[in-house]
Enzyme design. Structure first.
Site, PDB file in Angstrom:
ATOM      1  N   LYS A 114       0.908  -0.923  -0.346  1.00  0.00           N
ATOM      2  CA  LYS A 114       0.050   0.405  -0.226  1.00  0.00           C
ATOM      3  C   LYS A 114       0.750   1.198  -0.020  1.00  0.00           C
ATOM      4  O   LYS A 114       0.378   2.537  -0.836  1.00  0.00           O
ATOM      5  CB  LYS A 114      -1.414  -0.213   0.816  1.00  0.00           C
ATOM      6  CG  LYS A 114      -2.470  -0.841   0.977  1.00  0.00           C
ATOM      7  CD  LYS A 114      -2.923  -0.841   1.677  1.00  0.00           C
ATOM      8  CE  LYS A 114      -4.204  -1.513   1.496  1.00  0.00           C
ATOM      9  NZ  LYS A 114      -5.558  -1.236   2.368  1.00  0.00           N
ATOM     10  N   LYS A 196      -3.530 -10.615  -6.495  1.00  0.00           N
ATOM     11  CA  LYS A 196      -4.862 -11.044  -6.158  1.00  0.00           C
ATOM     12  C   LYS A 196      -5.809 -10.177  -6.614  1.00  0.00           C
ATOM     13  O   LYS A 196      -5.836  -8.989  -6.959  1.00  0.00           O
ATOM     14  CB  LYS A 196      -4.686 -11.105  -4.943  1.00  0.00           C
ATOM     15  CG  LYS A 196      -4.662  -9.474  -3.649  1.00  0.00           C
ATOM     16  CD  LYS A 196      -4.981  -9.923  -2.351  1.00  0.00           C
ATOM     17  CE  LYS A 196      -4.694  -8.420  -1.933  1.00  0.00           C
ATOM     18  NZ  LYS A 196      -5.173  -7.699  -0.914  1.00  0.00           N
ATOM     19  N   LYS A 199     -10.313  -4.455  -5.563  1.00  0.00           N
ATOM     20  CA  LYS A 199     -11.187  -3.255  -6.487  1.00  0.00           C
ATOM     21  C   LYS A 199     -10.189  -2.700  -7.052  1.00  0.00           C
ATOM     22  O   LYS A 199     -10.780  -1.558  -8.178  1.00  0.00           O
ATOM     23  CB  LYS A 199     -11.362  -3.120  -5.437  1.00  0.00           C
ATOM     24  CG  LYS A 199     -10.774  -2.079  -4.519  1.00  0.00           C
ATOM     25  CD  LYS A 199     -11.477  -1.819  -2.760  1.00  0.00           C
ATOM     26  CE  LYS A 199     -10.756  -1.730  -1.737  1.00  0.00           C
ATOM     27  NZ  LYS A 199      -9.940  -1.841  -0.923  1.00  0.00           N
TER      28      LYS A 199
END
Ligand code: TYM
Length: 332
Positions: A114, A196, A199
């Protein structure tokens, strides 16, 4: 009568729920709703580690609750709540921050990912988020934490923090086990099967509320592999795209990989991909319809999250009081 074992988990309402969330987590929760004492929440405190649009966050939090119920979590049997409605999460989160090591947090792969994606906003919350997640879990003393593969590292860290705290103060926290499904624990993107499903990659991501035609289109375009045999065979290293589609098909139909191989023997990917899409459409159809129905009754959803916060708050307060006493805070 034996007390039921307890399960707890949460999902961030930072995006719309997708097939990975469903197969990796929610379906696993719903299947055990009768046999366990269950606590499931919308992890809204976690979402602001990345900037959110306030109106969207509010809408998604309510939609997520409707989806939990539509996926089979009966609010009479499961405690469903919004994380920020139970203030003890933030309070225990602070305490556990002081028992979680900088080195441990630095090793979290989600933080590394992130912070690479949000280089302009690597804030303290993003870094210390696993301590809040440990608090989310430990407040309720659960036996199991049902999550997908990507959250295993955070649950392991939670166990380490619980053991450290118990080692200093005695048995305050139950040390929970991660509970990871055999199929569906790591659903990959339909466009880039080495990543993976998430969204942040909408083309490779199937959302629970996608229309059937959109789901079918996404599966027809799914990346398979450039191998020459072009047969449906489970070989995740050689054929990750096919293996992912097989995993999804197996998860939604309940078949094993051998049965999937037999079903598509002699057929190419052209027949296989739309068939997986159709099976997913049928699996998600009742969820989508029930979510739409529930969203029309905001009063009911409000009554669910209010009752949930009350039940959760009661349990959370018991643990928090114990912790405050152990660390030496003067009682009010
Ligand atoms: P989150 O919101 O990223 O994901 C929610 C759940 O969905 C699973 N999941 C997947 N499973 C299979 N394949 C995928 N592609 C996939 N993508 C997501 C995740 O493993 C997870 O189970 N930190 C957590 C939320 C959280 C939490 C908690 C979970 C906060 N506090 C306490 C358990 C207990 C998170 O960001 O998950």
């Amino acid at each position: 009568m034996d007390e039921k074992k307890r399960m707890l988990s949460g999902i961030q309402p930072s995006g719309d729920l997708h097939l990975g969330n469903y197969l990796g987590a929610i379906r696993n929760w719903a299947e055990r709703a009768e046999t366990f004492d269950c606590y499931y929440f919308m992890a809204d405190l976690h979402t602001i580690t990345v900037r959110q649009t306030p109106a969207d966050l509010r809408r998604r939090t309510l939609e997520q609750l409707a989806q939990y119920i539509a996926c089979g979590l009966d609010p009479e049997k499961n405690t469903l709540f919004v994380q920020s409605h139970v203030h003890q999460h933030a309070e225990l989160g602070w305490v556990l921050n002081c028992y979680t090591m900088f080195g441990e947090l630095s090793r979290m792969t989600q933080f590394k990912d992130k912070s690479a994606k949000n280089a302009e906003n690597i804030n303290g919350g993003l870094f210390t988020y696993p301590a809040l997640m440990a608090a989310d879990i430990l407040l309720y003393q659960p036996d199991f934490v049902p999550v997908g593969e990507d959250q295993k590292q955070h649950v392991e860290l939670c166990r380490d923090v619980a053991n450290r705290f118990n080692g200093i103060y005695g048995d305050v926290f139950k040390v929970p086990e991660p509970f990871i499904p055999e199929v569906g624990a790591r659903v990959m993107s339909l466009g880039t099967p080495e990543n993976k499903m998430s969204k942040s990659d909408p083309a490779g991501c199937v959302f629970l509320m996608d229309k059937p035609e959109d789901i079918l289109r996404k599966f027809k375009r799914a990346v398979t592999d450039c191998d020459t045999e072009r047969c449906v065979r489970y070989a995740p290293d050689e054929k990750p795209g096919v293996a992912n589609l097989m995993g999804i098909y197996a998860a939604v139909t309940g078949m094993d990989y051998a049965a999937v191989e037999r079903e598509f023997e002699g057929q190419g990917y052209g027949a296989f991909k739309p068939r997986v899409g159709e099976a997913v459409v049928e699996c998600l159809r009742p969820i989508r319809e029930e979510t739409t129905r529930l969203l029309a009754d905001k009063g009911y959803l409000e009554s669910v999250y209010r009752a949930g916060a009350e039940r959760a708050g009661y349990m959370a307060e018991k643990t928090l009081r114990k912790v405050y006493k152990k660390v030496g805070f003067l009682a009010r």
